[in-house]
Design an enzyme around this catalytic site. Structure first.
Site, short mmCIF file in Angstrom:
data_model
loop_
_atom_site.label_atom_id
_atom_site.label_comp_id
_atom_site.label_asym_id
_atom_site.label_seq_id
_atom_site.Cartn_x
_atom_site.Cartn_y
_atom_site.Cartn_z
N GLY A 1 -43.20 -2.74 -4.84
CA GLY A 1 -43.38 -2.85 -3.40
C GLY A 1 -42.38 -2.08 -2.57
N HIS A 2 -41.55 -1.28 -3.20
CA HIS A 2 -40.48 -0.59 -2.47
C HIS A 2 -40.50 0.89 -2.80
CE1 HIS A 2 -36.25 0.25 -1.25
NE2 HIS A 2 -36.49 -0.71 -0.38
N PHE A 3 -41.22 1.69 -2.26
CA PHE A 3 -42.17 1.69 -1.15
C PHE A 3 -43.56 2.06 -1.68
CE2 PHE A 3 -38.09 2.55 0.90
CZ PHE A 3 -38.12 1.64 1.94
N VAL B 1 -38.66 3.68 -4.60
CA VAL B 1 -37.24 4.02 -4.44
C VAL B 1 -36.43 2.77 -4.78
CG1 VAL B 1 -35.47 4.73 -2.79
CG2 VAL B 1 -37.74 5.72 -2.64
#
Length: 151
Positions: A46-48, A53
């Site tokens: 979920g990042h991103f 990242v």
């Protein structure tokens, strides 16, 4: 003097929250180690979106584990052998500057220099480099390190 493998065995972390693959060197005043951020780590989901990242808080944790905790274990063993059950750690402050992203499967190297170690508090200057030897992040990290028998 404690060997590097002995320090790694005493780390109070396990997968998926262990961010130390190996220590390259450790002295009374410094530590240096590496970690590869594997692409299957859960935070990348979920990042991103479409461009994973490594979160800054995870970069800070990696710096703390290599630069402060490993060095702290080394320093505490000079006062007497410690074991995992008898070791306590708590980060008290971190001031970090993030300069470059770290992507999945990227290997980083953390170099730490002791600023001071007194009254169970260790403060270190840390710098994280990517595999192109560019500075990813840098700052200071401090924490309390002690044996449970001192509590």
């Amino acid at each position: 003097m404690m060997k590097i493998n002995g320090i790694l065995k005493k780390l109070p972390y396990t997968e998926p929250f262990l961010f130390v693959d190996s220590l390259l060197k450790i002295t009374e005043n410094s530590a240096e180690g590496v970690y590869t951020f594997k692409d299957n780590l859960s935070f990348y989901q979920g990042h991103f979106k479409n461009l994973p990242v490594t979160p800054g808080v995870i970069l800070t944790e990696c710096c703390a584990q290599i630069g402060m905790v490993c060095l702290g274990i080394y320093l505490l063993t000079k006062e007497g052998e410690i074991d995992t059950e008898g070791f306590q750690i708590g980060m008290s402050s971190a001031e970090m500057e993030y300069l470059l992203p770290v992507y999945p499967n990227e290997k980083v190297r953390v170099v730490s220099e002791k600023i001071y170690f007194r009254f169970s508090k260790l403060k270190c200057k840390v710098v994280m480099y990517n595999d192109r030897d560019q500075i990813v992040c840098k700052g200071t990290i401090a924490g309390m390190l002690k044996l449970k028998s001192d509590a």
